[in-house]
Design an enzyme around this catalytic site. Structure first.
Site, PDB file in Angstrom:
ATOM      1  N   CYS A 282       6.506  -0.302   6.966  1.00 29.38           N
ATOM      2  CA  CYS A 282       6.057   0.906   6.267  1.00 29.38           C
ATOM      3  C   CYS A 282       7.215   1.420   5.421  1.00 29.38           C
ATOM      4  CB  CYS A 282       5.635   1.960   7.300  1.00 29.38           C
ATOM      5  SG  CYS A 282       5.058   3.505   6.565  1.00 29.38           S
ATOM      6  N   LEU A 283       6.931   1.794   4.179  1.00 31.14           N
ATOM      7  CA  LEU A 283       8.002   2.294   3.307  1.00 31.14           C
ATOM      8  C   LEU A 283       8.578   3.612   3.818  1.00 31.14           C
ATOM      9  CD1 LEU A 283       6.494   1.467  -0.211  1.00 31.14           C
ATOM     10  CD2 LEU A 283       8.176   0.148   1.095  1.00 31.14           C
TER      11      LEU A 283
ATOM     12  N   GLY B  73       0.851  -1.183   0.000  1.00 31.89           N
ATOM     13  CA  GLY B  73       0.000   0.000   0.000  1.00 31.89           C
ATOM     14  C   GLY B  73       0.883   1.227   0.000  1.00 31.89           C
TER      15      GLY B  73
ATOM     16  N   HIS C 152      -3.936   1.057   7.871  1.00 31.56           N
ATOM     17  CA  HIS C 152      -2.583   1.629   7.858  1.00 31.56           C
ATOM     18  C   HIS C 152      -2.497   2.803   6.872  1.00 31.56           C
ATOM     19  CE1 HIS C 152       1.986   0.970   7.834  1.00 31.56           C
ATOM     20  NE2 HIS C 152       1.782   1.852   6.872  1.00 31.56           N
ATOM     21  N   GLU C 153      -3.016   2.598   5.653  1.00 32.85           N
ATOM     22  CA  GLU C 153      -2.877   3.639   4.617  1.00 32.85           C
ATOM     23  C   GLU C 153      -3.759   4.845   4.920  1.00 32.85           C
ATOM     24  OE1 GLU C 153      -0.432   3.427   2.750  1.00 32.85           O
ATOM     25  OE2 GLU C 153      -0.045   1.303   3.117  1.00 32.85           O
TER      26      GLU C 153
ATOM     27  N   GLN D   9       2.965   9.884   1.419  1.00 31.17           N
ATOM     28  CA  GLN D   9       4.245   9.183   1.459  1.00 31.17           C
ATOM     29  C   GLN D   9       5.120   9.486   0.241  1.00 31.17           C
ATOM     30  OE1 GLN D   9       2.405   5.133   2.381  1.00 31.17           O
ATOM     31  NE2 GLN D   9       4.404   5.040   3.379  1.00 31.17           N
TER      32      GLN D   9
HETATM   33 ZN    ZN Z   1       2.988   3.202   5.847  1.00 32.73          ZN
END
Ligand code: ZN
Length: 186
Positions: free
Chosen positions: A105-106, A52, A147-148, A57
């Site tokens: 998480c990225l 995601g 999360h997103e 982000q």
């Molecule tokens: Zn994330």
């Protein structure tokens, strides 16, 4: 199409409340910058091997998320789900029943944390063409949605962790935690 730079924790864009998308901007026919941005968001998610990615982000403070799980290397034991792009998503129902799961998480590369999430959610949103969508999700897809959508509200998974002793580097997660059963809580 392009791969965009991923904002890392500490970048203020990750802590802002993202702005709603004007649905008319999705329908502009010439040089539609929002549609090319959505293509780039999907490309970036796939190249970075995410399940995601939220617009903040990649440094765009807009209420857009993309999610997809297709034989993901970072979550090899999780079920696949199809590509979904959500514009202005809102979670309208959270199940009381929660489950603990390890999230990455990225924007926090190299970390994993144990996070409680509702097992089921209902999300109201628009697709990338401005059509209304209602999604009932459970399990891993419900976790990714929560999360997103948190990213659109300036939150990261660390903010949801009740026990910070369960924050781990990826390598230590694989060494000590990945095979440990996770007890669910209600
Ligand atoms: Zn994330």
């Amino acid at each position: 199409m392009a791969v965009l730079e991923v904002a890392k924790l500490g970048n203020p864009v990750l802590r802002k409340i993202a702005s709603p998308v004007d649905l008319n901007s999705l329908l502009e026919t010439e040089d539609n910058s929002i549609q090319s941005f959505i293509d780039d968001l999907i490309d970036t998610m796939r190249v970075e091997d995410g399940v995601g990615l939220a617009a903040p982000q990649v440094n765009r403070s807009l209420r857009i998320v993309a999610l997809e799980c297709a034989h993901n290397q970072r979550y090899p034991d999780r079920p696949d789900f199809e590509l979904l792009v959500l514009v202005n998503p809102e979670i309208t129902h959270y199940s009381d029943e929660k489950e603990l799961g390890w999230e990455g998480c990225l924007s926090l590369p190299d970390f994993r944390g144990l996070v409680p999430r509702s097992r089921k959610v209902i999300v109201e949103a628009f697709d990338r063409h401005g059509e209304k969508l209602s999604i009932e999700a459970e399990g891993f897809q419900a976790v990714v949605l929560q999360h997103e959508i948190d990213h659109l509200n300036g939150m990261v998974y660390l903010d949801r962790m009740p026990d910070m002793s369960k924050l781990s580097y990826q390598a230590e997660f694989e060494k000590y935690w990945v095979r440990e059963p996770v007890s669910s809580e209600n």
